[in-house]
Write an enzyme that holds these catalytic residues in place. Structure first.
Site, mmCIF file in Angstrom:
data_model
loop_
_atom_site.group_PDB
_atom_site.id
_atom_site.type_symbol
_atom_site.label_atom_id
_atom_site.label_comp_id
_atom_site.label_asym_id
_atom_site.label_seq_id
_atom_site.Cartn_x
_atom_site.Cartn_y
_atom_site.Cartn_z
ATOM 1 C CB CYS A 45 30.927 105.920 41.568
ATOM 2 S SG CYS A 45 31.281 106.221 39.827
ATOM 3 C CG HIS A 51 25.929 107.088 41.207
ATOM 4 N ND1 HIS A 51 26.730 107.727 42.113
ATOM 5 C CD2 HIS A 51 26.689 106.906 40.107
ATOM 6 C CE1 HIS A 51 27.926 107.925 41.585
ATOM 7 N NE2 HIS A 51 27.934 107.434 40.371
#
Ligand code: GLN
EC number: 6.3.5.13
Length: 236
Positions: free
Chosen positions: A94, A194
């Site tokens: 991310c 994630h």
């Protein structure tokens, strides 16, 4: 410590590591240990210079202000860049994609120069992307769908030297309309997933480990609980 211990760098967990992304280092260590290979995690915090001698590195996601601290630290101590130049595998989650790119713009509209390991740029999008994401992998050697949970406002545009990690089948991914999720450039792999990503995508974990071991073939490791998680998440 045995000579052959695989050293896994968990880079800046004090500022980058939302949603348990540090779990990626645990997964790497565990998958090595279950095959009888010694492994240890080396945490590199803002108090440490970044070593270039580790076997594999991983970085987690972060909020804008933490992301900026990490960027400055990695520019000041370029051990990660030196390791990547030697072909050492790196997994960036991310915000770490954004930090490792050419530049990113924060939600407040400020442009920050990145580390330059990925030929990508990131700018905030109108809507935040939150939810399950699934892709068909584009990286050679991966055949199973990748899944994760995304939560980002930045949209990442790939330049000529970067390719996508997967083609989106569910969710948003890089978020700039090209249908791609994640980034691959040399030995550096980035994803918005994630989860932690490697707990949900063991094939990706083993791909990174094979590279860390200089191409050594790893014996298969099929864990029923991991398969259950994969199936459950693909249905979500
Ligand atoms: N701050 C970045 C964004 O919103 C990254 C967020 C994250 O790592 N979860 O795009």
């Amino acid at each position: 410590m045995a000579e052959s211990t695989v050293r896994i760098g968990l880079v800046l967990p004090d500022v980058m590591g939302t949603y348990g992304d540090g779990g990626n280092a645990l997964v790497l260590r565990q998958r090595l240990r279950m095959r009888g290979i010694d492994a240890e995690i080396v945490e590199i915090t803002l108090a440490d210079a970044v070593p270039e001698t580790l076997d594999i590195y991983t970085l987690g996601g972060a909020e804008d202000s933490a992301q900026r601290l990490a960027t400055r630290h990695l520019q000041r101590y370029p051990g990660l860049q030196r390791a990547a130049a030697k072909g050492v595998p790196v997994l960036a989650i991310c915000a770490a994609i954004q930090v490792l790119g050419n530049w990113y713009e924060t939600s407040a509209g400020e442009r920050v120069d990145g580390v330059g390991l990925f030929d990508v740029t990131t700018a905030p999008q109108r809507v935040r992307s939150i939810g399950e994401v699934a892709t068909t992998p584009l990286l050679a050697g991966l055949s199973r769908p990748l899944t994760g949970f995304e939560n980002h406002r930045g949209g990442t545009t790939l330049g000529a030297d970067a390719t996508g990690l997967g083609r989106v089948t569910k969710g948003v991914g890089n978020g700039v309309g090209d249908g791609l999720e994640g980034v691959v450039q040399g030995s550096v792999i980035g994803t918005y997933m994630h989860g932690p990503a490697l707990a949900r995508n063991p094939e990706l974990a083993d791909h990174l480990l094979t590279r860390a071991l200089g191409g050594r073939e790893l014996e298969p490791l099929d864990l029923p609980e991991v398969e259950r998680l994969r199936r459950e998440r693909l249905r979500a």
